[in-house]
Scaffold this motif. Structure first.
Motif, PDB file in Angstrom:
ATOM      1  N   MET A   1       0.832  -1.206   0.000  1.00  0.00           N
ATOM      2  CA  MET A   1       0.000   0.000   0.000  1.00  0.00           C
ATOM      3  C   MET A   1       0.871   1.262   0.000  1.00  0.00           C
ATOM      4  O   MET A   1       0.588   2.224  -0.715  1.00  0.00           O
ATOM      5  CB  MET A   1      -0.951  -0.010   1.195  1.00  0.00           C
ATOM      6  CG  MET A   1      -2.071  -1.032   1.040  1.00  0.00           C
ATOM      7  SD  MET A   1      -3.149  -1.164   2.481  1.00  0.00           S
ATOM      8  CE  MET A   1      -4.082   0.341   2.323  1.00  0.00           C
ATOM      9  N   GLU A   2       1.957   1.245   0.773  1.00  0.00           N
ATOM     10  CA  GLU A   2       2.861   2.391   0.799  1.00  0.00           C
ATOM     11  C   GLU A   2       3.564   2.572  -0.542  1.00  0.00           C
ATOM     12  O   GLU A   2       3.720   3.699  -1.022  1.00  0.00           O
ATOM     13  CB  GLU A   2       3.885   2.233   1.921  1.00  0.00           C
ATOM     14  CG  GLU A   2       3.282   2.381   3.304  1.00  0.00           C
ATOM     15  CD  GLU A   2       4.283   2.133   4.431  1.00  0.00           C
ATOM     16  OE1 GLU A   2       5.502   2.225   4.193  1.00  0.00           O
ATOM     17  OE2 GLU A   2       3.822   1.856   5.558  1.00  0.00           O
ATOM     18  N   ALA A   3       3.993   1.469  -1.157  1.00  0.00           N
ATOM     19  CA  ALA A   3       4.651   1.549  -2.467  1.00  0.00           C
ATOM     20  C   ALA A   3       3.674   2.069  -3.521  1.00  0.00           C
ATOM     21  O   ALA A   3       4.032   2.919  -4.351  1.00  0.00           O
ATOM     22  CB  ALA A   3       5.198   0.177  -2.869  1.00  0.00           C
ATOM     23  N   ALA A   4       2.456   1.561  -3.508  1.00  0.00           N
ATOM     24  CA  ALA A   4       1.449   2.015  -4.477  1.00  0.00           C
ATOM     25  C   ALA A   4       1.211   3.515  -4.336  1.00  0.00           C
ATOM     26  O   ALA A   4       1.155   4.247  -5.337  1.00  0.00           O
ATOM     27  CB  ALA A   4       0.135   1.247  -4.270  1.00  0.00           C
ATOM     28  N   LYS A   5       1.102   3.983  -3.105  1.00  0.00           N
ATOM     29  CA  LYS A   5       0.867   5.412  -2.853  1.00  0.00           C
ATOM     30  C   LYS A   5       2.017   6.251  -3.391  1.00  0.00           C
ATOM     31  O   LYS A   5       1.795   7.281  -4.034  1.00  0.00           O
ATOM     32  CB  LYS A   5       0.680   5.648  -1.357  1.00  0.00           C
ATOM     33  CG  LYS A   5       0.322   7.068  -0.999  1.00  0.00           C
ATOM     34  CD  LYS A   5       0.066   7.213   0.489  1.00  0.00           C
ATOM     35  CE  LYS A   5      -0.293   8.658   0.827  1.00  0.00           C
ATOM     36  NZ  LYS A   5      -0.545   8.816   2.261  1.00  0.00           N
ATOM     37  N   ARG A   6       3.265   5.816  -3.158  1.00  0.00           N
ATOM     38  CA  ARG A   6       4.432   6.559  -3.646  1.00  0.00           C
ATOM     39  C   ARG A   6       4.465   6.629  -5.170  1.00  0.00           C
ATOM     40  O   ARG A   6       4.980   7.581  -5.736  1.00  0.00           O
ATOM     41  CB  ARG A   6       5.728   5.926  -3.143  1.00  0.00           C
ATOM     42  CG  ARG A   6       5.984   6.176  -1.688  1.00  0.00           C
ATOM     43  CD  ARG A   6       7.308   5.629  -1.257  1.00  0.00           C
ATOM     44  NE  ARG A   6       7.460   5.745   0.182  1.00  0.00           N
ATOM     45  CZ  ARG A   6       8.616   5.669   0.800  1.00  0.00           C
ATOM     46  NH1 ARG A   6       9.722   5.467   0.134  1.00  0.00           N
ATOM     47  NH2 ARG A   6       8.658   5.788   2.118  1.00  0.00           N
TER      48      ARG A   6
ATOM     49  N   GLY B   1       1.732   6.503  -7.063  1.00  0.00           N
ATOM     50  CA  GLY B   1       0.467   7.011  -7.588  1.00  0.00           C
ATOM     51  C   GLY B   1      -0.369   5.916  -8.231  1.00  0.00           C
ATOM     52  O   GLY B   1      -1.130   6.156  -9.163  1.00  0.00           O
ATOM     53  N   LEU B   2      -0.226   4.696  -7.716  1.00  0.00           N
ATOM     54  CA  LEU B   2      -0.963   3.546  -8.230  1.00  0.00           C
ATOM     55  C   LEU B   2      -1.935   3.050  -7.172  1.00  0.00           C
ATOM     56  O   LEU B   2      -1.944   3.525  -6.042  1.00  0.00           O
ATOM     57  CB  LEU B   2       0.016   2.425  -8.609  1.00  0.00           C
ATOM     58  CG  LEU B   2       1.068   2.765  -9.666  1.00  0.00           C
ATOM     59  CD1 LEU B   2       2.096   1.651  -9.773  1.00  0.00           C
ATOM     60  CD2 LEU B   2       0.413   3.027 -11.015  1.00  0.00           C
ATOM     61  N   THR B   3      -2.707   2.058  -7.548  1.00  0.00           N
ATOM     62  CA  THR B   3      -3.622   1.447  -6.596  1.00  0.00           C
ATOM     63  C   THR B   3      -3.027   0.134  -6.090  1.00  0.00           C
ATOM     64  O   THR B   3      -2.096  -0.412  -6.686  1.00  0.00           O
ATOM     65  CB  THR B   3      -4.986   1.133  -7.244  1.00  0.00           C
ATOM     66  OG1 THR B   3      -4.804   0.091  -8.214  1.00  0.00           O
ATOM     67  CG2 THR B   3      -5.592   2.372  -7.886  1.00  0.00           C
ATOM     68  N   TRP B   4      -3.621  -0.352  -5.007  1.00  0.00           N
ATOM     69  CA  TRP B   4      -3.240  -1.651  -4.441  1.00  0.00           C
ATOM     70  C   TRP B   4      -3.301  -2.731  -5.524  1.00  0.00           C
ATOM     71  O   TRP B   4      -2.389  -3.537  -5.670  1.00  0.00           O
ATOM     72  CB  TRP B   4      -4.194  -1.941  -3.284  1.00  0.00           C
ATOM     73  CG  TRP B   4      -4.295  -3.370  -2.834  1.00  0.00           C
ATOM     74  CD1 TRP B   4      -5.259  -4.257  -3.195  1.00  0.00           C
ATOM     75  CD2 TRP B   4      -3.420  -4.065  -1.957  1.00  0.00           C
ATOM     76  NE1 TRP B   4      -5.046  -5.462  -2.581  1.00  0.00           N
ATOM     77  CE2 TRP B   4      -3.904  -5.369  -1.815  1.00  0.00           C
ATOM     78  CE3 TRP B   4      -2.272  -3.716  -1.279  1.00  0.00           C
ATOM     79  CZ2 TRP B   4      -3.295  -6.322  -1.023  1.00  0.00           C
ATOM     80  CZ3 TRP B   4      -1.666  -4.671  -0.481  1.00  0.00           C
ATOM     81  CH2 TRP B   4      -2.168  -5.952  -0.358  1.00  0.00           C
ATOM     82  N   GLY B   5      -4.369  -2.738  -6.286  1.00  0.00           N
ATOM     83  CA  GLY B   5      -4.556  -3.735  -7.344  1.00  0.00           C
ATOM     84  C   GLY B   5      -3.508  -3.655  -8.443  1.00  0.00           C
ATOM     85  O   GLY B   5      -3.236  -4.646  -9.113  1.00  0.00           O
ATOM     86  N   ASP B   6      -2.920  -2.476  -8.622  1.00  0.00           N
ATOM     87  CA  ASP B   6      -1.875  -2.325  -9.641  1.00  0.00           C
ATOM     88  C   ASP B   6      -0.563  -2.983  -9.216  1.00  0.00           C
ATOM     89  O   ASP B   6       0.155  -3.527 -10.054  1.00  0.00           O
ATOM     90  CB  ASP B   6      -1.589  -0.836  -9.913  1.00  0.00           C
ATOM     91  CG  ASP B   6      -2.748  -0.109 -10.558  1.00  0.00           C
ATOM     92  OD1 ASP B   6      -3.522  -0.754 -11.293  1.00  0.00           O
ATOM     93  OD2 ASP B   6      -2.875   1.110 -10.320  1.00  0.00           O
TER      94      ASP B   6
END
Length: 130
Positions: free
Chosen positions: A36-41, A43-48
């Motif tokens: 979740m932290e990586a996705a946020k950094r 600009g992606l979603t959890w599913g991505d």
């Protein structure tokens, strides 16, 4: 990074009775939190990020099990190392009997002899420490 002081309790060691600092780990960052932290950094979603992370984990594991070293740029080198009993002669060695286990070794990427992972650490004595 928190630490506490513990007394060496193994009488055979030359450091017996002396105190040493050991890390205090108050939290374990689990897969979901990391992704979740990586996705946020990014600009992606959890599913991505989940399918990529799971594929990466599988590919790295496959390489390690094949005896390969795995180097991830800007992170470090991973490899599996065997722990075994010692024998007097090569002919005495029986893998099933003498191999005690396998350990993952991680060597952080470094520049100028000092791993970047270890830079800018702040040490704080844990309140439970003597």
């Amino acid at each position: 990074m928190k630490y506490k002081l513990v007394k060496e309790t193994k009488p055979k060691l030359s450091s017996f009775g002396k105190y040493k600092a050991v890390s205090v780990h108050e939290h374990t960052a689990e897969t979901r939190q990391i992704l979740m932290e990586a996705a946020k950094r990014l600009g992606l979603t959890w599913g991505d990020v989940v399918p990529f992370a799971m594929a990466l984990s599988t590919v790295i594991g496959d390489h390690l099990r094949q005896g390969h070293r795995v180097r991830l740029k800007d992170w470090g080198l991973m490899k599996l190392e065997i722990e075994s009993d010692k024998v007097d002669k090569p002919g005495d060695f029986v893998a099933e009997k003498h191999i005690r286990g396998v350990r993952l070794h991680f060597l952080p990427e470094s520049s100028g002899g000092s791993p970047d992972l270890y830079k800018n650490l702040d040490f704080e004595k844990d309140k439970t420490s003597p």
